[in-house]
Design an enzyme around this catalytic site. Structure first.
Site, short mmCIF file in Angstrom:
data_model
loop_
_atom_site.label_atom_id
_atom_site.label_comp_id
_atom_site.label_asym_id
_atom_site.label_seq_id
_atom_site.Cartn_x
_atom_site.Cartn_y
_atom_site.Cartn_z
N GLY A 61 0.80 -1.19 0.03
CA GLY A 61 0.06 -0.06 0.01
C GLY A 61 0.83 1.21 0.16
CB SER A 62 0.07 4.55 1.25
OG SER A 62 -0.78 4.87 0.05
#
Length: 651
Positions: free
Chosen positions: A328-329
């Site tokens: 993810g981020s």
């Protein structure tokens, strides 16, 4: 023929017979003498040894196994002296009758009987098998009085491996178990000297540190020579070579920190790895849910095995080493560093973030579709702009992303000193061609590159890889090798001996680029997505929140956690380092299917930093709320670590 001639002829005949008989006798005596010379002179040593063997028995003496300790000397695994009731099936004519008779003398649980029958199916007829591993003094007396009529039954002094903290750090510590046929097959390739050292041994390290440090922990087998009767009964000891206890192995783990983190996870699934970025020492290696390694020491029973092996929670999976997830981020700081190193962006380069990005007719959305306006590198990390990294991934291309991330350890084995680590997936066109069969599946599509920029798509990494990569960002661009083994202490040594660690490898990043990325990560905790979690902290830290999709959501659909089954909801991730000025700890954490990174993973990391940097242990109120994802900054009054009871009296 005259009479005297006949007499002379008979006398001569008798003489010839006498000489023949004498020659035969002398020949036989010569043969006997030669045989006696062969036996008593030429082969004296050989037959003397056989004769000695007929009156003596050599018994291997299994060494005590070394202990496993945490970095502060707290015991994680040791041996407990016990008396075990054992049966050798090959020496027991009526096995079922013997079991019934023993059940009258000692308390045998269904688990005892199930385990014995399973071990019997897996072992040889003349292997002694434990029926009950901890006899009380009363039970010992009852059985001892009846041994004369229980052939094949023995009471043996044994050392039972014990894990005093139960489930705590089970995936890291591992466990030992009985040597199986598969183990014996693998042992056939061992050097003769090492194989000889396992004479009499019934157990071996199966998982974790117990397996990785097997040679140090096992010790050296001793020998006892006994004089025996014709029936094999020992009469007296002739001589003895005592066994040498295995080395104690001290780990880098802080077991009190490990236990705290496991409590903070509560019933949730996930993994967390905490490293010292200066040297790669593993401070915590958490995989939740966990299991009790004591169940495996003498063979786990069928019910417990079924419960562990078939659980949808997968407690036997070491998520820190073998659980792979889209980052993810949390991938964005590494993408930002790549942009700076490759000259594709400067810290001041701005990109318009309207909440989405178009590639042809495909709309790539930001999480929640919030427009952030003009964002530079700092804001792209602090506020987690997807659009910034969509454009960056498009500009870089998949091959450049792969080639930059591989030296950081993504998609590679970190080299940790534990068995079972997996590589995960760092995608590339070559990887896709090797993975899929159909030509249309093997082709790399431009849209697949875009998702890589925000840590989605085919990206799939372990928390250990994320922590190792983050260490390289915070220590000046040095790739360290994570390790658990800190020191060993032989039984005869007065002090532990430090174990060698791999030297770090310089990755050649420019200091100003590292500083730009780290400053942006500090902004995450002061003005960005994790500001509420780190509010009031008396130290500065940096980090990055992450929310990773467990299932794909269509471009025209909105993510709604309430409509999805639990195992389809987003994962919550956080990576962080502290203190910001000179980091001594980096952490990568995931809480599976929990949602936004700042709501679940980041609060756990905040408490890890408070423990290590401030010596603070959260309040019970705070622990209970954090388990439910209901905290940001700590609540209640934290305690000094030394004021918290140890060993723990709570799960």
């Amino acid at each position: 023929m005259p009479l005297h001639a006949q007499v002379d002829q008979r006398i001569a005949q008798q003489r010839r017979r006498a000489w023949v008989a004498l020659a035969l006798a002398l020949g036989l005596l010569a043969l006997l003498g030669a045989r006696a010379w062969v036996l008593q002179v030429l082969h004296h040593e050989r037959y003397a040894a056989q004769a000695e063997g007929n009156r003596t028995a050599v018994v291997p003496l299994v060494p005590p196994r070394g202990r496993i300790l945490d970095r502060h000397g707290l015991v994680l695994a040791d041996d407990l002296p016990v008396y075990a009731l054992e049966i050798t099936p090959g020496r027991t004519p009526d096995l079922e009758g013997t079991l019934q008779r023993l059940a009258e003398l000692v308390e045998l649980t269904p688990r005892d009987l199930q385990r014995f029958r399973r071990l019997r199916a897996e072992s040889k007829r003349h292997d002694p098998l434990p029926l009950k591993t901890r006899l009380s003094e009363r039970e010992m007396a009852r059985v001892a009085a009846q041994l004369w009529q229980l052939p094949g039954v023995d009471i043996q002094a044994r050392r039972l491996r014990r894990y005093p903290l139960g489930e705590t750090a089970a995936h890291a510590i591992g466990y030992i178990g009985r040597i199986s046929e598969r183990d014996r097959t693998l042992m056939e390739d061992w050097p003769e000297e090492r194989l000889a050292n396992y004479r009499g041994s019934t157990h071996i390290g199966k998982l974790g540190v117990e397996a990785a440090q097997e040679e140090r922990l096992h010790g050296r087998t001793g020998l006892e020579r006994l004089e025996t009767t014709a029936t094999g009964r020992a009469v007296r000891r002739l001589d003895i070579t005592p066994p040498q206890a295995g080395d104690d192995v001290q780990l880098t783990l802080d077991i009190r920190l490990q236990h705290l983190i496991e409590r903070l996870y509560g019933p949730r699934r996930g993994a967390l790895v905490a490293l010292d970025p200066r040297n790669g020492q593993v401070l915590a290696l958490v995989s939740m849910p966990t299991f009790d390694p004591n169940l495996f020491v003498d063979g786990i029973d069928a019910d417990n095995w079924r419960a562990l092996n078939e659980s949808i929670e997968r407690p036997l999976l070491n998520r820190a080493l073998r659980g792979t997830y889209p980052p993810g981020s949390t991938y964005k700081p590494f993408m930002a560093l790549a942009a700076l190193e490759l000259g594709l962006r400067t810290p001041q380069t701005t990109v318009l973030d309207p909440g989405y990005w178009m590639l042809g007719n495909h709309r790539f959305r930001s999480h929640g579709e919030h427009a952030l306006g003009m964002v530079d590198l700092r804001r792209s990390i602090a506020l987690s702009s997807n659009v910034y990294y969509y454009t960056l991934a498009h500009d870089m291309g998949v091959q450049a992303i792969h080639d930059f991330m591989a030296p950081l350890g993504f998609g590679q084995l970190t080299g940790i000193d534990l068995p079972g680590e997996v590589r995960g997936v760092l995608p590339s066109p070559a990887w896709k061609r090797a993975t899929y069969r159909k030509p249309e599946q093997q082709r790399w599509h431009p849209g697949e590159t875009i998702s890589l920029g925000i840590g989605q798509g085919y990206n799939s990494f372990t928390m250990l890889q994320l922590a190792t990569a983050l260490a390289a960002l915070t220590n000046g661009g040095q790739r360290v090798t994570p390790h658990l083994a800190l020191a060993s202490r032989p039984a005869t040594a007065a002090a532990p001996v430090a174990l060698p660690a791999a030297a770090p490898r310089a990755l050649g990043y420019r200091p100003e680029n590292l500083r730009a990325v780290l400053d942006a990560m500090v902004a995450v905790t002061t003005e960005g997505t994790a500001a509420r979690v780190f509010a009031g902290a008396p130290y500065r830290s940096g980090g990055k929140t992450g929310t990773a999709q467990a299932v794909t959501i269509g471009q025209r659909e909105r993510y709604d956690a309430q409509r999805l089954a639990e195992f389809q909801r987003d994962h919550s991730l956080y990576i962080g380092f502290a203190p910001a000025e000179a980091p001594t700890v980096v952490v990568a954490a995931i809480v599976e299917n929990a949602g936004f990174g700042a709501a679940h993973a980041a609060p756990i990391v905040r408490r890890v930093f408070d423990y290590l940097l401030l010596g603070l242990y959260p309040s019970e109120e705070d622990i209970a709320a954090t388990q439910k994802g209901q905290t940001a900054a700590p609540i209640g009054t934290p305690r000094r670590i030394d004021d918290v009871a140890w060993p723990p009296n709570h799960p």
